[in-house]
Design a protein around this motif. Structure first.
Motif, short mmCIF file in Angstrom:
data_model
loop_
_atom_site.label_atom_id
_atom_site.label_comp_id
_atom_site.label_asym_id
_atom_site.label_seq_id
_atom_site.Cartn_x
_atom_site.Cartn_y
_atom_site.Cartn_z
N LEU A 2 0.87 -1.18 0.01
CA LEU A 2 0.00 0.13 -0.06
C LEU A 2 0.96 1.25 -0.06
N HIS A 3 1.89 1.27 0.75
CA HIS A 3 2.71 2.32 0.86
C HIS A 3 3.54 2.70 -0.43
N ALA A 4 3.95 1.16 -0.88
CA ALA A 4 4.96 1.34 -2.05
C ALA A 4 4.12 2.15 -3.21
N ALA A 5 2.85 1.57 -3.45
CA ALA A 5 1.71 2.24 -4.46
C ALA A 5 1.83 3.75 -4.20
N ALA A 6 1.35 4.12 -2.80
CA ALA A 6 1.33 5.74 -2.77
C ALA A 6 2.33 6.34 -3.02
N ARG A 55 14.84 5.39 -6.49
CA ARG A 55 14.82 6.30 -5.20
C ARG A 55 14.73 5.27 -3.99
N LYS A 56 15.11 5.52 -2.78
CA LYS A 56 14.79 4.76 -1.74
C LYS A 56 13.50 5.01 -1.15
N ALA A 57 12.64 3.70 -0.79
CA ALA A 57 11.36 3.95 -0.56
C ALA A 57 11.38 4.22 1.00
N THR A 58 10.35 4.78 1.51
CA THR A 58 10.39 5.09 2.89
C THR A 58 9.29 4.20 3.55
N PRO A 59 9.25 3.97 4.63
CA PRO A 59 8.20 2.68 5.42
C PRO A 59 6.87 3.43 5.46
#
Length: 96
Positions: A2-6, A55-59
């Motif tokens: 969910l967070h990756a898609a956002a 880019r680095k993903a954030t949690p």
């Protein structure tokens, strides 16, 4: 997921904002289309060329409001079930 898609959606909206010359928070993203206040549109496929996704993903990410979700909480047909039973390929979301 969910967070990756956002995060990916936010990157696409950011790129569309640069293309349209408007602030990203003035744009609306829905059904893989980004719309500007004056009616200009760009599909996610076009917007992806405008951003660097390396880019680095954030949690955590700002999420859409729960009421706007169209499929979360709804049972959908599982077209990959025969592949899972036979030990074949399945969709990424099936990975634990």
């Amino acid at each position: 997921m969910l967070h990756a898609a956002a995060q990916a959606r936010a990157f696409l909206v950011e790129g569309a904002g640069r293309r349209f010359g408007v602030l990203p928070n003035s744009l609306k993203a829905h059904n893989a289309v980004i719309r500007s206040p004056d009616g200009r549109i760009i599909q996610y496929g076009g917007a992806i060329r405008l951003v660097d996704l390396h880019r680095k993903a954030t949690p955590k990410s700002p999420l859409k409001i729960r009421e706007s979700f169209m499929t979360i909480g709804i049972s959908l047909p599982q077209f990959d079930i025969s592949g899972r039973v036979a030990g074949g390929m399945s969709y990424f979301q099936g990975i634990e």
